[in-house]
Write a protein that holds these residues in place. Sequence first.
Motif, PDB file in Angstrom:
ATOM      1  N   GLY A   1       0.694  -1.271   0.136  1.00 30.80           N
ATOM      2  CA  GLY A   1      -0.059   0.148  -0.086  1.00 30.80           C
ATOM      3  C   GLY A   1       0.877   1.285  -0.078  1.00 30.80           C
ATOM      4  O   GLY A   1       0.240   2.360   0.372  1.00 30.80           O
ATOM      5  N   ARG A   2       2.021   1.184  -0.410  1.00 29.32           N
ATOM      6  CA  ARG A   2       2.874   2.393  -0.478  1.00 29.32           C
ATOM      7  C   ARG A   2       2.538   3.564  -1.011  1.00 29.32           C
ATOM      8  O   ARG A   2       2.427   4.615  -0.619  1.00 29.32           O
ATOM      9  N   SER A   3       1.818   3.266  -2.419  1.00 27.42           N
ATOM     10  CA  SER A   3       1.636   4.293  -3.266  1.00 27.42           C
ATOM     11  C   SER A   3       0.289   4.997  -2.959  1.00 27.42           C
ATOM     12  O   SER A   3      -0.114   6.169  -3.184  1.00 27.42           O
ATOM     13  N   GLU A   4      -0.533   4.240  -2.050  1.00 29.26           N
ATOM     14  CA  GLU A   4      -1.869   4.746  -1.686  1.00 29.26           C
ATOM     15  C   GLU A   4      -1.470   5.439  -0.544  1.00 29.26           C
ATOM     16  O   GLU A   4      -2.236   6.385  -0.124  1.00 29.26           O
ATOM     17  N   ARG A   5      -0.650   5.086   0.132  1.00 27.67           N
ATOM     18  CA  ARG A   5      -0.233   6.006   1.613  1.00 27.67           C
ATOM     19  C   ARG A   5       0.207   7.335   0.943  1.00 27.67           C
ATOM     20  O   ARG A   5       0.124   8.373   1.613  1.00 27.67           O
ATOM     21  N   LEU A   6       1.085   7.069   0.075  1.00 30.77           N
ATOM     22  CA  LEU A   6       1.782   8.559  -0.388  1.00 30.77           C
ATOM     23  C   LEU A   6       0.779   9.507  -0.964  1.00 30.77           C
ATOM     24  O   LEU A   6       1.007  10.547  -0.860  1.00 30.77           O
ATOM     25  N   LEU A   7      -0.293   8.723  -1.680  1.00 31.48           N
ATOM     26  CA  LEU A   7      -1.453   9.543  -2.018  1.00 31.48           C
ATOM     27  C   LEU A   7      -1.918  10.532  -1.206  1.00 31.48           C
ATOM     28  O   LEU A   7      -2.238  11.757  -1.365  1.00 31.48           O
ATOM     29  N   VAL A   8      -2.058   9.996   0.075  1.00 32.15           N
ATOM     30  CA  VAL A   8      -2.473  11.123   1.316  1.00 32.15           C
ATOM     31  C   VAL A   8      -1.465  11.903   1.832  1.00 32.15           C
ATOM     32  O   VAL A   8      -1.844  12.946   2.028  1.00 32.15           O
ATOM     33  N   ASP A   9      -0.084  11.323   2.075  1.00 30.40           N
ATOM     34  CA  ASP A   9       0.866  12.088   2.700  1.00 30.40           C
ATOM     35  C   ASP A   9       1.283  13.176   1.589  1.00 30.40           C
ATOM     36  O   ASP A   9       1.350  14.180   2.194  1.00 30.40           O
ATOM     37  N   ALA A  10       1.419  13.223   0.376  1.00 32.61           N
ATOM     38  CA  ALA A  10       1.811  13.933  -0.575  1.00 32.61           C
ATOM     39  C   ALA A  10       0.723  15.172  -0.476  1.00 32.61           C
ATOM     40  O   ALA A  10       1.032  16.312  -0.727  1.00 32.61           O
ATOM     41  N   ALA A  11      -0.506  14.729  -0.445  1.00 26.55           N
ATOM     42  CA  ALA A  11      -1.542  15.747  -0.471  1.00 26.55           C
ATOM     43  C   ALA A  11      -1.375  16.543   0.564  1.00 26.55           C
ATOM     44  O   ALA A  11      -1.507  17.781   0.635  1.00 26.55           O
ATOM     45  N   TYR A  12      -1.477  15.858   1.903  1.00 28.20           N
ATOM     46  CA  TYR A  12      -1.246  16.776   3.051  1.00 28.20           C
ATOM     47  C   TYR A  12       0.116  17.745   3.034  1.00 28.20           C
ATOM     48  O   TYR A  12       0.085  18.957   3.264  1.00 28.20           O
ATOM     49  N   ASP A  13       1.209  17.095   2.505  1.00 23.63           N
ATOM     50  CA  ASP A  13       2.476  17.970   2.459  1.00 23.63           C
ATOM     51  C   ASP A  13       2.519  19.186   1.573  1.00 23.63           C
ATOM     52  O   ASP A  13       3.104  20.060   1.752  1.00 23.63           O
ATOM     53  N   ALA A  14       1.739  18.898   0.705  1.00 24.71           N
ATOM     54  CA  ALA A  14       1.597  20.057  -0.329  1.00 24.71           C
ATOM     55  C   ALA A  14       0.416  21.036  -0.133  1.00 24.71           C
ATOM     56  O   ALA A  14       0.265  22.337  -0.755  1.00 24.71           O
ATOM     57  N   LEU A  15      -0.107  20.967   1.150  1.00 26.71           N
ATOM     58  CA  LEU A  15      -1.074  22.268   1.340  1.00 26.71           C
ATOM     59  C   LEU A  15      -0.435  23.256   2.162  1.00 26.71           C
ATOM     60  O   LEU A  15       0.662  23.076   2.507  1.00 26.71           O
ATOM     61  N   PRO A  16      -1.065  24.520   2.013  1.00 27.17           N
ATOM     62  CA  PRO A  16      -0.160  25.764   2.701  1.00 27.17           C
ATOM     63  C   PRO A  16      -0.002  25.225   4.007  1.00 27.17           C
ATOM     64  O   PRO A  16      -0.404  25.038   4.831  1.00 27.17           O
ATOM     65  N   ALA A  17       1.471  25.847   4.572  1.00 31.29           N
ATOM     66  CA  ALA A  17       1.593  25.701   5.623  1.00 31.29           C
ATOM     67  C   ALA A  17       0.621  26.533   6.765  1.00 31.29           C
ATOM     68  O   ALA A  17       0.124  27.436   6.459  1.00 31.29           O
ATOM     69  N   GLY A  18       0.531  25.808   7.937  1.00 29.15           N
ATOM     70  CA  GLY A  18      -0.416  26.355   8.966  1.00 29.15           C
ATOM     71  C   GLY A  18      -1.882  26.316   8.941  1.00 29.15           C
ATOM     72  O   GLY A  18      -2.678  26.397   9.631  1.00 29.15           O
ATOM     73  N   ARG A  19      -2.212  25.392   7.686  1.00 33.01           N
ATOM     74  CA  ARG A  19      -3.828  24.990   7.653  1.00 33.01           C
ATOM     75  C   ARG A  19      -3.937  23.826   8.782  1.00 33.01           C
ATOM     76  O   ARG A  19      -3.590  22.710   8.572  1.00 33.01           O
TER      77      ARG A  19
END
Length: 228
Positions: free
Chosen positions: A47-65
């Motif tokens: 499930g590495r790529s499915e977990r990356l899907l979620v983590d990468a989305a979070y990491d790309a959000l503006p800081a402080g959200r």
Amino acid sequence: MPIADPIADPVVLDRREGPYGEVVLRRRGPHFEIIANGTFLMDTSDGRSERLLVDAAYDALPAGRERPSVLIGGLGVGFSLAHAAADPRWGRIAVVERELAVVDWHRSGPLAPLSEAALADPRTEVLHTDLVAYVASAPDTFDALCLDIDNGPGWTVTESNDSLYSPTGLAACWDRLTPGGVLAVWSAQPSPAFEEALRNAGFSGVRTEEITVARGVPDVVHLAVRPA
């Protein structure tokens, strides 16, 4: 998605006909597989790529959200949902799944051990509906859209899914995102054409993250940001 042991013979656990065609749950050795209309969709081997899907989305959000909301489409074998629910930084977690069989397999069937904690999380909401229709018409907005309903923009499970990756579909994704929100799309292979389509739709920060697999081209997550 990563393919289970090709040597073991698959055992069909459930087979159903629905409004979108046939969906099948199989066990191959210790792993489960979902097949839709004869097309292999995913399994529980990696499930590495499915977990990356979620983590990468979070990491790309503006800081402080704080406590961002996420829409996951679809439920699949539950890796993305389970990973999001295990992260206390997320707020609302909505998962869209059009196949009732898949929802049943997670609520009371063989896939329940993979997702029972996530489904019991008060932040989680399961929406039994078609993702394409939901994105096109829902009044809700989310900080992140994590989409994994096909084998990629050029390899869809049904023809009706094609529109999700079209200019109209990407415009609908834009409308479902808050300013600064992130669109993350799983694919079984890189797609420079889809990257260009994202840029043409007005998204910024378009990039592709890769996950190396045992055989063939890497799984990828396409990322794009709706400018604030």
